[in-house]
Write a protein that holds these residues in place. Structure first.
Motif, PDB file in Angstrom:
ATOM      1  N   GLU A   1       0.824  -1.108   0.044  1.00 59.48           N
ATOM      2  CA  GLU A   1       0.018  -0.021  -0.237  1.00 59.48           C
ATOM      3  C   GLU A   1       0.983   1.216   0.089  1.00 59.48           C
ATOM      4  OE1 GLU A   1      -2.910  -0.445   2.931  1.00 59.48           O
ATOM      5  OE2 GLU A   1      -4.013   1.254   2.203  1.00 59.48           O
ATOM      6  N   ARG A   2       1.970   1.176   0.790  1.00 63.48           N
ATOM      7  CA  ARG A   2       2.925   2.395   0.772  1.00 63.48           C
ATOM      8  C   ARG A   2       3.660   2.893  -0.501  1.00 63.48           C
ATOM      9  NH1 ARG A   2       5.637   0.912   5.927  1.00 63.48           N
ATOM     10  NH2 ARG A   2       3.988   0.160   6.816  1.00 63.48           N
ATOM     11  N   MET A   3       3.558   1.511  -1.386  1.00 64.43           N
ATOM     12  CA  MET A   3       4.054   1.722  -2.481  1.00 64.43           C
ATOM     13  C   MET A   3       3.373   2.104  -3.631  1.00 64.43           C
ATOM     14  SD  MET A   3       6.733  -1.654  -2.623  1.00 64.43           S
ATOM     15  CE  MET A   3       6.428  -1.882  -4.442  1.00 64.43           C
ATOM     16  N   GLY A   4       2.093   2.584  -3.189  1.00 69.40           N
ATOM     17  CA  GLY A   4       1.221   3.195  -4.222  1.00 69.40           C
ATOM     18  C   GLY A   4       0.302   2.279  -4.730  1.00 69.40           C
ATOM     19  N   ILE A   5       0.238   1.030  -4.168  1.00 73.20           N
ATOM     20  CA  ILE A   5      -0.654   0.089  -4.804  1.00 73.20           C
ATOM     21  C   ILE A   5      -2.098   0.179  -4.033  1.00 73.20           C
ATOM     22  CG2 ILE A   5      -1.166  -2.496  -5.337  1.00 73.20           C
ATOM     23  CD1 ILE A   5       1.917  -2.789  -5.522  1.00 73.20           C
ATOM     24  N   ASN A   6      -3.062   0.407  -4.854  1.00 69.29           N
ATOM     25  CA  ASN A   6      -4.286   0.368  -4.125  1.00 69.29           C
ATOM     26  C   ASN A   6      -4.874  -1.211  -3.953  1.00 69.29           C
ATOM     27  OD1 ASN A   6      -6.918   0.410  -3.403  1.00 69.29           O
ATOM     28  ND2 ASN A   6      -7.559   1.797  -5.317  1.00 69.29           N
ATOM     29  N   PRO A   7      -4.969  -1.645  -2.727  1.00 71.80           N
ATOM     30  CA  PRO A   7      -5.167  -2.956  -2.408  1.00 71.80           C
ATOM     31  C   PRO A   7      -6.551  -3.261  -2.628  1.00 71.80           C
ATOM     32  CG  PRO A   7      -4.838  -1.656  -0.351  1.00 71.80           C
ATOM     33  CD  PRO A   7      -4.559  -0.952  -1.407  1.00 71.80           C
ATOM     34  N   ASN A   8      -7.550  -2.454  -2.721  1.00 73.10           N
ATOM     35  CA  ASN A   8      -8.870  -2.918  -3.316  1.00 73.10           C
ATOM     36  C   ASN A   8      -8.937  -3.106  -4.851  1.00 73.10           C
ATOM     37  OD1 ASN A   8     -10.123  -2.735  -0.611  1.00 73.10           O
ATOM     38  ND2 ASN A   8     -10.984  -0.854  -1.039  1.00 73.10           N
ATOM     39  N   ARG A   9      -8.223  -2.432  -5.341  1.00 73.93           N
ATOM     40  CA  ARG A   9      -8.137  -2.467  -7.066  1.00 73.93           C
ATOM     41  C   ARG A   9      -7.477  -3.979  -7.300  1.00 73.93           C
ATOM     42  NH1 ARG A   9      -6.240   0.419 -11.415  1.00 73.93           N
ATOM     43  NH2 ARG A   9      -8.012   0.325 -12.704  1.00 73.93           N
ATOM     44  N   VAL A  10      -6.298  -4.136  -6.410  1.00 79.62           N
ATOM     45  CA  VAL A  10      -5.669  -5.449  -6.872  1.00 79.62           C
ATOM     46  C   VAL A  10      -6.634  -6.525  -6.442  1.00 79.62           C
ATOM     47  CG1 VAL A  10      -3.740  -6.829  -5.902  1.00 79.62           C
ATOM     48  CG2 VAL A  10      -3.427  -4.416  -6.157  1.00 79.62           C
ATOM     49  N   TYR A  11      -7.457  -6.556  -5.251  1.00 79.73           N
ATOM     50  CA  TYR A  11      -8.383  -7.593  -4.852  1.00 79.73           C
ATOM     51  C   TYR A  11      -9.239  -7.912  -6.105  1.00 79.73           C
ATOM     52  CZ  TYR A  11      -6.579  -6.841  -0.004  1.00 79.73           C
ATOM     53  OH  TYR A  11      -6.046  -6.797   1.147  1.00 79.73           O
ATOM     54  N   SER A  12      -9.760  -6.681  -6.584  1.00 80.13           N
ATOM     55  CA  SER A  12     -10.821  -6.570  -7.795  1.00 80.13           C
ATOM     56  C   SER A  12     -10.101  -7.427  -8.922  1.00 80.13           C
ATOM     57  CB  SER A  12     -11.283  -5.317  -8.198  1.00 80.13           C
ATOM     58  OG  SER A  12     -11.887  -4.663  -6.797  1.00 80.13           O
ATOM     59  N   PHE A  13      -9.087  -7.128  -9.250  1.00 83.61           N
ATOM     60  CA  PHE A  13      -8.302  -7.959 -10.278  1.00 83.61           C
ATOM     61  C   PHE A  13      -8.116  -9.426 -10.130  1.00 83.61           C
ATOM     62  CE2 PHE A  13      -7.577  -5.491 -14.222  1.00 83.61           C
ATOM     63  CZ  PHE A  13      -7.813  -4.250 -13.679  1.00 83.61           C
ATOM     64  N   ALA A  14      -7.616  -9.426  -8.779  1.00 87.15           N
ATOM     65  CA  ALA A  14      -7.348 -10.921  -8.578  1.00 87.15           C
ATOM     66  C   ALA A  14      -8.592 -11.755  -8.554  1.00 87.15           C
ATOM     67  CB  ALA A  14      -6.779 -11.017  -6.795  1.00 87.15           C
ATOM     68  N   PHE A  15      -9.538 -11.442  -7.816  1.00 86.13           N
ATOM     69  CA  PHE A  15     -10.950 -11.839  -7.972  1.00 86.13           C
ATOM     70  C   PHE A  15     -11.308 -12.343  -9.576  1.00 86.13           C
ATOM     71  CE2 PHE A  15     -14.310 -13.916  -5.319  1.00 86.13           C
ATOM     72  CZ  PHE A  15     -15.320 -13.877  -5.948  1.00 86.13           C
ATOM     73  N   ALA A  16     -11.363 -11.113 -10.269  1.00 87.06           N
ATOM     74  CA  ALA A  16     -11.539 -11.347 -11.747  1.00 87.06           C
ATOM     75  C   ALA A  16     -10.888 -12.467 -12.253  1.00 87.06           C
ATOM     76  CB  ALA A  16     -11.512  -9.941 -12.243  1.00 87.06           C
ATOM     77  N   ILE A  17      -9.618 -12.637 -11.901  1.00 87.81           N
ATOM     78  CA  ILE A  17      -8.632 -13.652 -12.803  1.00 87.81           C
ATOM     79  C   ILE A  17      -9.282 -15.054 -12.335  1.00 87.81           C
ATOM     80  CG2 ILE A  17      -6.357 -14.666 -12.896  1.00 87.81           C
ATOM     81  CD1 ILE A  17      -5.349 -11.803 -12.547  1.00 87.81           C
ATOM     82  N   ALA A  18      -9.432 -14.831 -10.702  1.00 90.85           N
ATOM     83  CA  ALA A  18      -9.997 -16.204 -10.323  1.00 90.85           C
ATOM     84  C   ALA A  18     -11.370 -16.927 -11.031  1.00 90.85           C
ATOM     85  CB  ALA A  18     -10.292 -16.084  -9.014  1.00 90.85           C
ATOM     86  N   MET A  19     -12.230 -15.507 -11.273  1.00 88.86           N
ATOM     87  CA  MET A  19     -13.453 -16.133 -11.922  1.00 88.86           C
ATOM     88  C   MET A  19     -13.232 -16.579 -13.430  1.00 88.86           C
ATOM     89  SD  MET A  19     -16.181 -15.608 -10.256  1.00 88.86           S
ATOM     90  CE  MET A  19     -17.661 -15.237 -11.351  1.00 88.86           C
ATOM     91  N   ALA A  20     -12.196 -15.881 -14.079  1.00 89.86           N
ATOM     92  CA  ALA A  20     -11.938 -16.093 -15.356  1.00 89.86           C
ATOM     93  C   ALA A  20     -11.282 -17.713 -15.516  1.00 89.86           C
ATOM     94  CB  ALA A  20     -10.684 -15.380 -16.099  1.00 89.86           C
ATOM     95  N   CYS A  21     -10.513 -18.056 -14.380  1.00 88.86           N
ATOM     96  CA  CYS A  21     -10.198 -19.369 -14.307  1.00 88.86           C
ATOM     97  C   CYS A  21     -11.407 -20.251 -13.898  1.00 88.86           C
ATOM     98  CB  CYS A  21      -9.315 -19.685 -13.048  1.00 88.86           C
ATOM     99  SG  CYS A  21      -7.579 -19.008 -13.460  1.00 88.86           S
ATOM    100  N   ALA A  22     -12.444 -20.019 -13.419  1.00 86.22           N
ATOM    101  CA  ALA A  22     -13.445 -20.669 -12.810  1.00 86.22           C
ATOM    102  C   ALA A  22     -14.368 -21.060 -14.292  1.00 86.22           C
ATOM    103  CB  ALA A  22     -14.347 -19.920 -12.003  1.00 86.22           C
ATOM    104  N   ALA A  23     -14.300 -20.074 -15.111  1.00 89.01           N
ATOM    105  CA  ALA A  23     -15.006 -20.226 -16.294  1.00 89.01           C
ATOM    106  C   ALA A  23     -14.293 -21.233 -17.447  1.00 89.01           C
ATOM    107  CB  ALA A  23     -15.164 -18.891 -17.397  1.00 89.01           C
ATOM    108  N   VAL A  24     -12.870 -21.350 -17.075  1.00 91.50           N
ATOM    109  CA  VAL A  24     -12.461 -22.502 -18.086  1.00 91.50           C
ATOM    110  C   VAL A  24     -12.444 -23.632 -17.236  1.00 91.50           C
ATOM    111  CG1 VAL A  24     -10.119 -23.199 -18.788  1.00 91.50           C
ATOM    112  CG2 VAL A  24     -10.562 -20.976 -18.905  1.00 91.50           C
ATOM    113  N   ALA A  25     -12.451 -23.680 -15.915  1.00 93.44           N
ATOM    114  CA  ALA A  25     -12.734 -25.158 -15.165  1.00 93.44           C
ATOM    115  C   ALA A  25     -14.063 -25.329 -15.436  1.00 93.44           C
ATOM    116  CB  ALA A  25     -12.693 -24.506 -13.578  1.00 93.44           C
ATOM    117  N   GLY A  26     -14.995 -24.619 -15.446  1.00 93.27           N
ATOM    118  CA  GLY A  26     -16.348 -24.911 -15.972  1.00 93.27           C
ATOM    119  C   GLY A  26     -16.819 -25.721 -16.984  1.00 93.27           C
TER     120      GLY A  26
END
Lengths: 236, 291, 326
Positions: free
Chosen positions: B183-208
């Motif tokens: 966070e101190r390095m300027g990374i917005n954790p919430n935004r990072v979380y959103s992308f991480a979850f989005a990628i996880a969901m993309a994996c879920a689509a393939v897994a589906g």
């Protein structure tokens, strides 16, 4: 373990991964004394306290308390036999009132059959007026005193004080020293980890110095302060 | 019953290939857990949602389920992004327990939605190549299991490269290691979380899609996959992709060998992985490769 | 003669009034609703005891309910009187809790949650295949019926459920004001500090867990006395987790009145949506998510915050709504 010793740490070692946090440390704590535990940052003082308090188990060596082998005791059992501790960064029960913080220790930790007056303990640490305040609302300095009060509430024989003076102003130090002396007058034995030199020197009877996990010196404050190894450890 | 060495070869190979499926399913869960310390208990249901989506697109457009991913993956990515942003991120401000409960709520929503739209009956992704088998020596292998393995490897490599080479990927890595510093390095954790979850969901689509080709599914098929994925990531040790891969293999093997050694008992096949998860959780929660 | 305080008198009065309902001509459909309300109330109270006061997010109420229900059903099939089956069911649930407690309590936090989630799934699969007694059309996926219930009228079932709910509330009330309650609150607040103050974490969690398992079991078994058919999907269905969880979250976790408010709302909701099948679950799920995001302290928490009622300063209760400090 000698006759006057309340606690005996014998050849205790502890490693985490590849790091030897504590190596073959041996010392005794005599009944009724105040023993200081000193050492540069990262020397292993808190680890040593945690080993005594049952948070960690030594890889080797043993710890005796009043003749009993407490090496493998879990934290709550350590409290039951009569060793209480404070945390370096205060860990109160934030949603409970000050008085209830002590009540937990009094009801669960005191197995010695003597009922304590919690109000007296609160008075000792100047928290009597705040006994109905929720701990989470206290100022940080007060939290340190709450730590001590909670430790006292379980009626321990030995108290491990982890940096009880840290963060206090110059003006507050005499009060802290005073409280420590009072606790000692209650017949308690104390192990004191402290960075604030004034408190260390004035409150303790003897000092054990730890550096890089090893005991490098032991003796009265005067002896220890002149010790070459101690000076080397601190000033390089 | 007879247990022969040659006889073991088939279930072993099948188990390893099946492991690929479990790796893909587990990757999404692993990513979310690694970054946010949250177990998305809706994960299994989201994978099944992916299966149903592929089934629906197959039905409407008549295309191959893998092709349907062209729609499925971006759709899931966006869906994941907004779920994280508007729901889960908000619960983090309250407590981790609240996030867990929110995920449970999502699980219920997804399961009941699937039941409403597609009824409780079993479905499968039926393609021409679903039943194709080929022989390698004395062993018969089903194509779809091989696809699982390839899919598992492919997705794993893709995600790993993304995490290594892109800015957001490295930000995700940083946040999972040490959030305050990131966070101190300027990374917005919430935004990072959103992308991480989005990628996880993309994996879920393939897994589906992979899952739908391998097994038949119904709206209630989610929780078993959640439990298995959880087992995979803790067996493999958190934060280790190689560990997740091996964990997946082990779970695949547990099922196929369990079925083989018990003479095809369905019960053993279903229960063996659960038992493994429970044992792992009790004995060594940090997994094989974990610290 | 000393007149008891209002706070002691009021609940007793309510209890008496509720007990009189069947005798004063309240319609049977209402009794049905109240029956469900009482069962949900007992479950919610126990879930709150675990989650709100011990800090254990238990995702296995459906294991306890299902086990108790099956014990009751199978027991009555082999001739056990249903009254015994009721207690036996609760006992089986408690024994189960005891058996799994050792591995399960070694798991911290999230691991505990998933560990408890695995159990009902395992049981559901197991009972899908297991047929210990009965004819070809029983057991396994077909489940069992509870028999031997002749003569146990709706009124009787109503009083049974009322008794269970009252017992659950009373139990929580006593626990919270006891040494156990203090210990549980300490554990929820800060486990390390609690341990170093002499609290045996494992033992207290276990006691809490056993009590919850027993009461959830008895409530579940009572439900299956009223709806005397149990199958794996229904007995171990996720609804049994959703119910107490929703009731606690909506009502207010970590408060005493929360589960009561929550159970009332959940009962009302369920019967409102009873004809809508899967939509019912869908809407409940949405409500759960919305409440957990928008009103995490629950209704009771909200009412406390705005000072809607004055709480007598109870000794071992956190007086503020519990909002975690991040």
């Amino acid at each position: 373990m000698s006759d006057t010793a309340v606690l005996s740490v014998e050849g205790v070692s502890k490693s985490f991964g590849g790091i030897h946090a504590i190596q073959n440390v041996t010392f005794e704590v005599r009944a009724g004394e105040v023993l200081g535990l000193m050492g540069p940052n990262g020397a292993g003082k808190t680890t040593l306290l945690n080993l005594i308090a049952g948070v960690y188990r030594p890889d080797s060596g043993r710890i005796l308390f009043q003749g009993k082998n407490i090496t493998r005791y879990p934290p709550h059992k350590i409290c039951h036999v009569g060793i209480a501790r404070t945390f370096q960064i205060p860990q109160p029960f934030t949603d409970l009132m000050v008085r209830d913080n002590l009540m937990v220790a009094a009801k669960y930790g005191n197995k010695r059959g003597v009922t304590l007056e919690l109000d007296e303990i609160l008075d000792l640490v100047d928290l009597l007026k705040q006994k109905d305040t929720t701990a989470g609302d206290l100022a940080t300095v007060s939290l340190k005193r709450l730590e001590l009060a909670r430790a006292l509430a379980s009626n321990p024989t030995l108290i491990l004080l982890d940096e009880v003076a840290a963060g206090s102003t110059e003006a507050e130090l005499p009060r802290i020293l005073d409280i420590t002396k009072q606790v000692r007058k209650m017949g308690k034995t104390i192990i004191l980890v402290e960075h604030v030199m004034k408190v260390m020197v004035e409150a303790v009877d003897r000092i054990v110095v730890i550096d890089k996990g090893e005991k490098i010196a032991e003796g009265t404050p005067g002896e220890v302060m002149e010790d070459e190894k101690v000076l080397a450890a601190y000033f390089g | 019953m007879e247990i022969s060495l040659a006889g073991l070869a088939a279930p072993i190979i099948k188990g390893i290939f099946l492991g690929g499926l479990y790796v893909v399913i587990a990757l999404g869960l692993s990513l979310v857990f690694g970054v946010m310390k949250l177990i998305n208990v809706a994960h299994g249901d989201l994978v099944i949602l992916g299966s149903y989506l592929a089934w629906a697109i197959m039905g409407w457009l008549g295309i191959d389920p893998f092709l349907s991913l062209v729609v499925g993956v971006p759709l899931f990515f966006v869906l994941g992004f907004f779920v994280q942003k508007f729901i889960i991120n908000r619960t983090f401000r309250i407590s981790l327990d609240a996030a867990l409960i929110a995920c449970f709520g999502i699980s219920i929503v997804v399961q009941s939605l699937l039941q409403i739209i597609w009824t409780p009956f079993n479905r499968s992704l039926l393609t021409d190549y679903r039943l194709v088998t080929f022989a390698v020596g004395p062993v018969t292998i089903q194509l779809r299991y091989l696809l699982n393995f390839i899919g598992g490897l492919a997705v794993m490599i893709a995600v790993r490269e993304f995490l290594r080479r892109t800015y957001m990927g490295r930000a995700i890595g940083a946040a999972s290691q040490n959030e305050p510093v990131a966070e101190r390095m300027g990374i917005n954790p919430n935004r990072v979380y959103s992308f991480a979850f989005a990628i996880a969901m993309a994996c879920a689509a393939v897994a589906g899609v992979l899952q739908g080709l391998t097994f038949s599914f119904s709206p209630a098929s989610g929780p078993p996959f959640l439990i298995i994925s959880f087992g995979v990531i803790i067996l493999g040790g958190l934060g280790s992709m190689a560990g997740t891969f091996i964990g997946g293999m082990i779970f695949g093997l547990t099922q196929t060998l369990g079925a083989y050694l018990s003479g095809g008992s369905m019960m053993i096949q279903m229960l063996a992985p659960y038992l493994l998860v429970f044992i792992i959780l009790s004995v060594r929660p940090q997994g094989i490769f974990g610290r | 003669m000393k007149i008891p305080r209002l706070t002691t008198l009021a609940p007793i009065a309510v209890l008496v009034v509720l007990a009189l309902f069947p005798l004063i001509g309240i319609p049977l459909s209402w009794l049905n609703y109240l029956f469900s309300f009482f069962i949900y109330l007992a479950l919610a109270n126990m879930w709150n005891l675990l989650a709100g006061y011990t800090g254990l997010i238990c995702l296995c109420p459906h294991a306890f309910v299902g086990l108790a229900g099956y014990t009751l059903a199978i027991g009555t099939q082999v001739g056990m009187p249903f009254q015994v089956g009721l207690i036996a069911g609760a006992a089986v649930a408690a024994v189960f809790a005891l058996v799994i407690s050792y591995p399960v309590f070694r798991m911290k936090g999230i691991y505990f949650a998933i560990g408890t989630l695995v159990l009902p799934e395992v049981l559901k699969q197991w009972f899908n295949y297991w047929q210990p007694v009965g004819t070809a059309y029983q057991g396994g996926g077909a489940g069992y019926s509870v028999v031997g219930l002749a003569g146990f009228s709706l009124e009787n079932k109503y009083w049974l459920a009322l008794a269970i709910a009252a017992a659950a509330i009373f139990l929580v009330y006593i626990i919270l004001r006891s040494k156990l309650g203090l210990g549980l609150t300490a554990i929820r607040d800060n486990e390390n500090t609690a341990a170093s103050s002499g609290v045996n974490i494992f033992r207290l969690k276990l006691i809490s867990f056993l009590i919850a398992a027993f009461i959830m079991g008895i409530a579940g078994a009572a439900y299956f006395i009223h709806n005397p058919k149990i199958q794996p999907a229904g007995g171990f269905g996720i609804s049994w987790l959703l119910l107490p969880l929703m009731a606690t979250v909506i009502g207010g976790e970590g408060t005493e009145e929360g589960p009561i408010i929550g159970a009332a709302i959940v009962t009302f909701l369920r019967f409102l949506l009873a004809d809508y099948g899967a939509w019912s679950l869908f809407i409940q799920g949405i409500i759960l998510v919305v409440v957990v995001v928008a009103l995490p302290q629950g209704i009771a928490g909200l009412l406390r915050q705005v000072g809607a009622y004055h709480l007598p300063q109870k000794l071992y209760q956190a007086a503020k709504a519990r909002i975690h400090r991040t």
